[in-house]
Scaffold this active site. Structure first.
Site, mmCIF file in Angstrom:
data_model
loop_
_atom_site.group_PDB
_atom_site.id
_atom_site.type_symbol
_atom_site.label_atom_id
_atom_site.label_comp_id
_atom_site.label_asym_id
_atom_site.label_seq_id
_atom_site.Cartn_x
_atom_site.Cartn_y
_atom_site.Cartn_z
ATOM 1 N N CYS A 115 2.116 38.070 -92.468
ATOM 2 C CA CYS A 115 1.107 38.419 -91.449
ATOM 3 C C CYS A 115 0.445 37.165 -90.866
ATOM 4 C CB CYS A 115 0.088 39.408 -92.013
ATOM 5 S SG CYS A 115 -0.855 40.205 -90.694
ATOM 6 N N HIS A 217 3.116 43.652 -93.721
ATOM 7 C CA HIS A 217 2.628 43.381 -95.074
ATOM 8 C C HIS A 217 3.601 43.970 -96.100
ATOM 9 C CE1 HIS A 217 -1.411 41.646 -94.418
ATOM 10 N NE2 HIS A 217 -1.361 42.311 -93.277
ATOM 11 N N GLU A 219 3.780 43.525 -99.184
ATOM 12 C CA GLU A 219 3.124 43.863 -100.461
ATOM 13 C C GLU A 219 2.535 45.270 -100.442
ATOM 14 O OE1 GLU A 219 1.904 41.955 -98.108
ATOM 15 O OE2 GLU A 219 -0.291 41.993 -98.035
#
Ligand code: MN
Length: 241
Positions: A115, A217, A219
């Site tokens: 990001c 993202h 994660e």
């Protein structure tokens, strides 16, 4: 003798008012980033921005670098005035991370940039950004890149044929999207490997494949993105040999 590679994870800083004085200006890494690193065989160390020494002192501490999300890179670092709708910036973090990225790349250590990470990596290596794709009409952006929900994936991206992301994930997939800025001119030595339907850049990698940046993202996509973290770990391990 340690067996797992160590990756440094850059920290954001909480800038808004917090109830406790010591929580304002606290450095943080999102827990899902730590979990993704741990789940996929790496040891994390957290790297907050630091104004009391040279970034060189940090480079030998880690085998690979993960650049996390956070405030928008300041446009002054790519030679522009801030437009009215620019989001929050944190120049001190930029001032630390720009030389950190340049020296990590010079040391040929792998980077996974997430990001804000893809943006600051692109800026550090001489590229530019859209400050606000939707306000800057000339970007041609029409996809909602600042999604207003966190329960589902935001928009479709397509991977460039022949890229490592294509090998990992196929032609494309839905990803989350929480960004206002995005890569405009790609830094020399990098190329685009994923785009959204409005042609906005969603991933870049270095021509030597050591450094990859993604605009979403990973994660926050749990096991669906483990192949990306495994792939990063393999690069870090190969690089240590
Ligand atoms: Mn997006």
């Amino acid at each position: 003798m340690r067996t797992k590679p160590i990756v440094a994870v850059t920290a954001g800083t909480i800038l808004q008012e917090m109830r406790s004085l010591n929580q304002k200006k606290a450095d943080y890494v999102p827990r899902p980033v730590i979990d993704a690193i741990g789940r996929n065989g790496m040891i994390p160390i957290v790297l907050p921005y630091f104004e009391y020494g040279e970034v060189d002192d940090f480079i030998s501490m880690f085998d690979g670098l993960v650049l996390t999300g956070g405030a928008n890179p300041s446009p002054k670092f790519y030679g522009e005035e801030p437009i009215w709708s620019l989001g929050a910036t944190n120049e001190k973090r930029d001032l630390f991370e720009i030389p950190l990225i340049q020296k990590t790349i010079a040391a040929k250590k792998p980077i996974l940039a997430i990001c804000r990470g893809i943006q600051i990596m692109n800026v550090a290596m001489g590229g530019t950004l859209w400050q606000d794709m939707s306000a800057q009409k000339e970007s041609g952006s029409f996809v909602q890149h600042m999604q207003k929900f966190d329960t589902s994936m935001g928009h479709w991206i397509s991977f460039e044929k022949g890229s490592e992301l294509y090998d990992l994930f196929g032609e494309g997939m839905y990803v989350n999207s929480r960004h206002r800025e995005s890569v405009k001119e790609v830094a020399k030595g990098f190329h685009v490997v994923a785009r959204a339907k409005d042609n906005m850049v969603e991933a870049i990698e270095s021509d030597d494949h050591l450094h990859i940046g993604v605009q979403w993202h990973p994660e926050n996509m749990e096991e669906a993105m483990d192949p990306l973290f495994v792939h990063f770990r393999e690069k870090v391990e190969n690089n240590r040999k």
